[in-house]
Scaffold this motif. Structure first.
Motif, PDB file in Angstrom:
ATOM      1  N   LYS B  23       0.839  -1.207   0.000  1.00 25.66           N
ATOM      2  CA  LYS B  23       0.000   0.000   0.000  1.00 25.66           C
ATOM      3  C   LYS B  23       0.873   1.256   0.000  1.00 25.66           C
ATOM      4  N   PRO B  24       0.325   2.380  -0.474  1.00 26.53           N
ATOM      5  CA  PRO B  24       1.097   3.631  -0.410  1.00 26.53           C
ATOM      6  C   PRO B  24       1.574   3.888   1.023  1.00 26.53           C
ATOM      7  N   LYS B  29       2.569   8.820   9.356  1.00 23.46           N
ATOM      8  CA  LYS B  29       2.628   7.718  10.319  1.00 23.46           C
ATOM      9  C   LYS B  29       4.068   7.283  10.568  1.00 23.46           C
ATOM     10  N   VAL B  30       4.876   7.262   9.500  1.00 21.41           N
ATOM     11  CA  VAL B  30       6.293   6.900   9.644  1.00 21.41           C
ATOM     12  C   VAL B  30       6.988   7.926  10.545  1.00 21.41           C
ATOM     13  N   HIS B  94       9.212   0.468   3.233  1.00 18.28           N
ATOM     14  CA  HIS B  94       9.544   0.299   1.823  1.00 18.28           C
ATOM     15  C   HIS B  94       8.344  -0.287   1.105  1.00 18.28           C
ATOM     16  N   ARG B  95       8.054   0.306  -0.024  1.00 18.08           N
ATOM     17  CA  ARG B  95       6.907  -0.153  -0.814  1.00 18.08           C
ATOM     18  C   ARG B  95       7.345  -1.249  -1.774  1.00 18.08           C
ATOM     19  N   VAL B  96       6.457  -2.194  -2.062  1.00 21.37           N
ATOM     20  CA  VAL B  96       6.695  -3.190  -3.098  1.00 21.37           C
ATOM     21  C   VAL B  96       5.508  -3.185  -4.059  1.00 21.37           C
ATOM     22  N   GLY B  97       5.704  -3.805  -5.214  1.00 18.79           N
ATOM     23  CA  GLY B  97       4.641  -3.830  -6.215  1.00 18.79           C
ATOM     24  C   GLY B  97       4.966  -2.868  -7.349  1.00 18.79           C
ATOM     25  N   THR B  98       3.928  -2.456  -8.063  1.00 15.33           N
ATOM     26  CA  THR B  98       4.102  -1.587  -9.227  1.00 15.33           C
ATOM     27  C   THR B  98       3.972  -0.124  -8.820  1.00 15.33           C
TER      28      THR B  98
END
Lengths: 78, 161
Positions: B23-24, B29-30, B94-98
């Motif tokens: 997810k974005p 929050k971070v 860290h984001r994953v995906g497209t």
């Protein structure tokens, strides 16, 4: 011994969905060598690390049955 | 028993502190996770998807992670950083995906008493993350695709980014 592994990134494309390989001896170095012989494209990679149980493993590390083995091509996070 | 603080290592960790997510990334929050009342600085690095690579237009990037190990390797980097600088709080997502150009791929936040160590620690963490954490990125162009850094002949590996 037959070793099961999880290929990540480009190594998954190179192995074409194969996740098992037969080794003469069950060391990380032998796995690396056998992969290079079986898949010539592995030799063109900048690096190929092998992780055993989620730790980067040296070539003399012995793979035990049930170990979580992963192929780690050059990382590129961030 | 009875040794709550053995060293400068931050021993308590929650799932918000190291996140691999499809997810974005929730940037506030971070930052909130990294914040500390004792801190005079919160340093945040936001890595975004650039729209060009090797003079070609990037259509999208595909990120994948060896998730369990990505978390454990990130943890090692944080432990290392916590021995070098007096961190009061930290968080890495860290984001994953497209991901398309402009989207946020990674956020690193650290809080410290003073600003200097916050800059240094934040840079250390993102640099080490790029070197060691098993996350993989494929650039997809209009006319092809390439796993970043995979081949020594590719321009990407010469970038050392």
């Amino acid at each position: 011994m037959r070793v099961r592994f999880t290929p990540y990134g480009i190594t998954r494309e190179i192995t074409g969905g194969v996740t098992e390989i037969e080794l003469q001896d069950n060391s990380v170095g032998k796995l690396r060598q056998t992969l290079s012989e079986t898949y010539p494209a592995m030799r063109a990679l900048s690096s190929l690390m092998i992780a055993v149980n989620q730790e980067y493993a040296p070539d003399d590390k012995v793979i035990q049955p049930g170990d979580d083995v992963a192929l780690i091509p050059p990382v590129s996070g961030g | 028993m009875g040794t709550l603080i053995e060293s400068s290592t931050i021993t308590q960790i929650t799932s918000d502190m190291i996140k691999i997510t499809e997810k974005p990334i929730d940037i506030p929050k971070v930052i909130e996770t990294a914040s500390s009342l004792g801190a005079g600085a919160v340093n945040v690095f936001i890595g975004t998807v650039r729209n060009t690579a090797h003079n070609k237009n990037v259509v999208w990037l595909e990120y994948e992670a060896y998730e369990g190990m990505a978390v454990s390797e990130t943890r090692k980097i944080i432990d290392d950083a916590a021995h070098r600088w007096p961190l009061l709080g930290w968080a890495v997502s860290h984001r994953v995906g497209t991901l398309k150009p402009g989207e946020v791929a990674v956020v690193v936040a650290v809080s410290t008493k003073h600003r200097k160590e916050s800059f240094e620690a934040c840079q250390f963490i993102i640099d080490k993350l790029k070197e060691n954490v098993p996350i993989f990125k494929k650039e997809v162009f209009e006319d092809g695709e390439e796993w970043v850094g995979a081949s020594p002949k590719s321009p990407a590996s010469a970038q050392l980014n």
